[in-house]
Design a protein around this motif. Structure first.
Motif, PDB file in Angstrom:
ATOM      1  N   ASP A 207      -8.958   1.145  -2.508  1.00 58.94           N
ATOM      2  CA  ASP A 207     -10.048   1.219  -1.324  1.00 58.94           C
ATOM      3  C   ASP A 207     -11.177   0.386  -1.576  1.00 58.94           C
ATOM      4  N   ILE A 208     -11.734   0.637  -2.921  1.00 60.30           N
ATOM      5  CA  ILE A 208     -13.002  -0.251  -3.263  1.00 60.30           C
ATOM      6  C   ILE A 208     -12.658  -1.761  -3.368  1.00 60.30           C
ATOM      7  N   TYR A 209     -11.587  -2.109  -4.120  1.00 63.85           N
ATOM      8  CA  TYR A 209     -11.193  -3.390  -4.231  1.00 63.85           C
ATOM      9  C   TYR A 209     -11.048  -4.242  -2.869  1.00 63.85           C
ATOM     10  N   ARG A 210     -10.386  -3.377  -1.914  1.00 61.88           N
ATOM     11  CA  ARG A 210     -10.206  -4.165  -0.723  1.00 61.88           C
ATOM     12  C   ARG A 210     -11.500  -4.352   0.189  1.00 61.88           C
ATOM     13  N   TYR A 211     -12.471  -3.306  -0.138  1.00 60.70           N
ATOM     14  CA  TYR A 211     -13.607  -3.364   0.528  1.00 60.70           C
ATOM     15  C   TYR A 211     -14.640  -4.612  -0.353  1.00 60.70           C
ATOM     16  N   VAL A 212     -14.452  -4.785  -1.365  1.00 60.80           N
ATOM     17  CA  VAL A 212     -15.322  -6.013  -2.157  1.00 60.80           C
ATOM     18  C   VAL A 212     -14.770  -7.147  -2.078  1.00 60.80           C
ATOM     19  N   GLY A 213     -13.398  -7.465  -1.434  1.00 65.72           N
ATOM     20  CA  GLY A 213     -12.659  -8.627  -1.514  1.00 65.72           C
ATOM     21  C   GLY A 213     -12.051  -8.845  -2.559  1.00 65.72           C
ATOM     22  N   LEU A 214     -11.353  -8.102  -3.284  1.00 71.24           N
ATOM     23  CA  LEU A 214     -10.553  -8.422  -4.359  1.00 71.24           C
ATOM     24  C   LEU A 214      -8.982  -7.851  -4.035  1.00 71.24           C
ATOM     25  N   ASN A 215      -8.320  -8.605  -3.217  1.00 71.10           N
ATOM     26  CA  ASN A 215      -7.206  -8.041  -2.745  1.00 71.10           C
ATOM     27  C   ASN A 215      -5.915  -8.118  -3.296  1.00 71.10           C
ATOM     28  N   LEU A 216      -5.900  -8.840  -4.403  1.00 71.48           N
ATOM     29  CA  LEU A 216      -4.800  -8.905  -5.520  1.00 71.48           C
ATOM     30  C   LEU A 216      -4.963  -7.669  -6.276  1.00 71.48           C
ATOM     31  N   LEU A 217      -6.204  -7.288  -6.573  1.00 72.49           N
ATOM     32  CA  LEU A 217      -6.079  -5.994  -7.351  1.00 72.49           C
ATOM     33  C   LEU A 217      -5.895  -4.859  -6.680  1.00 72.49           C
ATOM     34  N   ALA A 218      -6.451  -4.979  -5.441  1.00 68.97           N
ATOM     35  CA  ALA A 218      -6.179  -3.681  -4.360  1.00 68.97           C
ATOM     36  C   ALA A 218      -4.656  -3.487  -4.268  1.00 68.97           C
ATOM     37  N   GLU A 219      -3.931  -4.606  -4.094  1.00 71.87           N
ATOM     38  CA  GLU A 219      -2.369  -4.479  -3.998  1.00 71.87           C
ATOM     39  C   GLU A 219      -1.775  -3.750  -4.897  1.00 71.87           C
ATOM     40  N   GLU A 220      -2.244  -4.260  -6.244  1.00 70.10           N
ATOM     41  CA  GLU A 220      -1.659  -3.460  -7.500  1.00 70.10           C
ATOM     42  C   GLU A 220      -2.120  -2.023  -7.427  1.00 70.10           C
ATOM     43  N   ARG A 221      -3.109  -1.485  -6.981  1.00 70.01           N
ATOM     44  CA  ARG A 221      -3.514  -0.160  -7.033  1.00 70.01           C
ATOM     45  C   ARG A 221      -3.004   0.475  -5.941  1.00 70.01           C
ATOM     46  N   TYR A 222      -2.788   0.154  -4.821  1.00 68.42           N
ATOM     47  CA  TYR A 222      -1.867   0.713  -3.630  1.00 68.42           C
ATOM     48  C   TYR A 222      -0.752   0.858  -4.004  1.00 68.42           C
ATOM     49  N   GLU A 223      -0.113  -0.269  -4.803  1.00 69.48           N
ATOM     50  CA  GLU A 223       1.434   0.077  -4.977  1.00 69.48           C
ATOM     51  C   GLU A 223       1.696   0.977  -6.036  1.00 69.48           C
ATOM     52  N   ARG A 224       0.902   1.190  -6.793  1.00 66.87           N
ATOM     53  CA  ARG A 224       0.896   2.346  -7.977  1.00 66.87           C
ATOM     54  C   ARG A 224       0.650   3.785  -7.171  1.00 66.87           C
ATOM     55  N   SER A 225      -0.179   3.587  -6.252  1.00 65.14           N
ATOM     56  CA  SER A 225      -0.582   4.865  -5.383  1.00 65.14           C
ATOM     57  C   SER A 225       0.792   5.377  -4.921  1.00 65.14           C
ATOM     58  N   ILE A 226       1.644   4.407  -4.284  1.00 65.18           N
ATOM     59  CA  ILE A 226       2.830   4.507  -3.321  1.00 65.18           C
ATOM     60  C   ILE A 226       3.788   5.364  -4.410  1.00 65.18           C
ATOM     61  N   GLU A 227       3.916   4.651  -5.682  1.00 63.56           N
ATOM     62  CA  GLU A 227       4.808   5.231  -6.654  1.00 63.56           C
ATOM     63  C   GLU A 227       4.563   6.417  -6.911  1.00 63.56           C
ATOM     64  N   ILE A 228       3.405   6.941  -7.342  1.00 63.93           N
ATOM     65  CA  ILE A 228       3.235   8.129  -7.626  1.00 63.93           C
ATOM     66  C   ILE A 228       3.069   9.159  -6.519  1.00 63.93           C
ATOM     67  N   ALA A 229       2.669   8.860  -5.307  1.00 65.97           N
ATOM     68  CA  ALA A 229       2.847   9.837  -4.181  1.00 65.97           C
ATOM     69  C   ALA A 229       4.508  10.053  -3.864  1.00 65.97           C
ATOM     70  N   THR A 230       5.100   9.019  -3.990  1.00 65.67           N
ATOM     71  CA  THR A 230       6.743   9.153  -4.050  1.00 65.67           C
ATOM     72  C   THR A 230       7.254  10.199  -4.944  1.00 65.67           C
ATOM     73  N   ALA A 231       6.602   9.991  -6.080  1.00 67.35           N
ATOM     74  CA  ALA A 231       7.367  10.925  -7.340  1.00 67.35           C
ATOM     75  C   ALA A 231       6.961  12.390  -7.154  1.00 67.35           C
ATOM     76  N   ILE A 232       5.784  12.492  -6.628  1.00 65.55           N
ATOM     77  CA  ILE A 232       5.321  14.074  -6.667  1.00 65.55           C
ATOM     78  C   ILE A 232       5.431  14.628  -5.259  1.00 65.55           C
ATOM     79  N   GLU A 233       6.114  13.832  -4.390  1.00 63.69           N
ATOM     80  CA  GLU A 233       6.198  13.936  -2.923  1.00 63.69           C
ATOM     81  C   GLU A 233       5.097  14.665  -2.185  1.00 63.69           C
ATOM     82  N   ASP A 234       3.917  13.712  -2.285  1.00 62.81           N
ATOM     83  CA  ASP A 234       2.821  13.923  -1.601  1.00 62.81           C
ATOM     84  C   ASP A 234       2.781  13.220  -0.302  1.00 62.81           C
TER      85      ASP A 234
END
Length: 357
Positions: free
Chosen positions: A275-302
């Protein structure tokens, strides 16, 4: 002084928060820790889901404990904490002060900032669209393939500083001093001619120094959090919230990124950074962090966490001119919110899909 500094920053950094699904005007609560069996039911949803430390909660959410469980909830004033014992169901506001909470925002579509998308440019990564706490900030930028040296400038009404380095970071020496209320810009030029000024987000990549009286408040609030002996990562998330409240986004990033480096599996760390990286305009970094969020959320079934992460990544894909990928992610997020019977979010995402179609 805070009123003055917001005016000088063009009102681009308002009171911030860290939750993609948070409605306008909602407050931020944090589930500090969970000992035993506990569930939460979010406002507008009909389904309970398992509770865990680090989860972000909002006004109207309910917490239910059973079988000797105990949970701690940090209130929306960002410092007060209350304890909920077993066999109870309470709204998150139950043990909190009646007022004094903060309505925060970051991570909404309206906060999208294009930038940080071209690896061939030495775009500034910090300080970027942020306030800083001292007059000697560490300046960092994206490394450019084939470049061996970089010229770095800090420019403002009272500063015109320049140096040359071989690495991808340098510390501003503190002289001339950075004055609170003055907007500064960093320009980095690689020896192959690539410049941070070519970054599409260069115009918003500025910073200011926080007023001393505001910094005193930050330090007092952080000390109060540390006294409550939160789990390490929940403490970091709480401290990051305080930094974000004062627009110290670079400090919030520096607080959370070490956990990424150590391989944390805490979903909220990646979601907040995305969220922060997307707000400050660092979208490649935001992409990486969101993708890892998706992996973790999928694994823990959140289900909620997965839908939130997909929503955030969809906004990045839209800014990267990948509308089909964005629509796919939004549709997947909708499916998650349908499982939770969150009609408000379903409708919000449908409007976004329609915009991109």
């Amino acid at each position: 002084m805070k009123f003055d500094r917001y005016l000088s920053f063009g009102s681009t950094l308002l009171a911030l928060a860290l939750s993609m699904p948070t409605a306008a005007g909602a407050s931020e609560f944090l589930l500090v820790d969970v000992n035993g069996s506990a569930q939460i039911r979010r406002s507008g949803q009909s389904q309970y889901q398992p509770a865990r430390g680090g989860m972000r909660l909002n006004t109207g959410d309910l917490v239910q404990t059973a079988g000797g469980a105990q949970v701690r909830i940090r209130c929306s004033d960002l410092t007060t904490t209350w304890t909920m014992n077993s066999n109870l169901e309470r709204g998150v506001v139950w043990g909190c002060p009646p007022d004094g909470g903060f309505s925060l925002r970051v991570g909404r579509q309206s906060d999208n900032t294009l930038g940080g998308i071209d690896p061939s440019i030495p775009y500034v990564t910090t300080p970027r669209r942020t306030f800083i706490s001292n007059s000697q900030p560490i300046i960092r930028w994206n490394p450019v393939a084939g470049a061996s040296r970089y010229t770095v400038q800090v420019l403002g009404d009272d500063v015109n500083w320049e140096t040359e380095v071989s690495g991808t970071q340098v510390q501003y020496p503190g002289t001339p001093a950075l004055t609170p209320g003055v907007e500064y810009r960093v320009i980095v030029e690689a020896d192959n001619g690539a410049s941070s000024q070519l970054d599409v987000g260069a115009e918003t990549a500025t910073f200011e120094r926080l007023y001393p009286e505001d910094l005193e408040i930050v330090e007092t609030d952080i000390a109060q959090i540390r006294e409550q002996e939160f789990p390490e990562e929940t403490e970091a998330l709480s401290i990051a919230d305080i930094y974000i409240r004062e627009d110290l986004l670079a400090a919030a990033i520096d607080t959370l990124e070490p956990f990424v480096a150590s391989g944390t599996e805490t979903l909220e760390v990646y979601q907040v950074l995305g969220d922060i990286y997307r707000y400050v305009g660092l979208n490649l970094l935001a992409e990486e962090r969101y993708e890892r969020s998706i992996e973790i959320a999928t694994a823990i079934e959140d289900i909620q966490g997965l839908a939130d992460a997909r929503s955030g990544l969809a906004e990045v894909k839209a800014m990267l001119d990948q509308p089909e990928a964005a629509i796919k992610l939004l549709t997947q997020a909708q499916s998650g919110y349908e499982t939770l019977n969150d009609t408000e979010r379903i409708e919000e995402l449908q409007k976004r899909i329609d915009d991109l179609t």
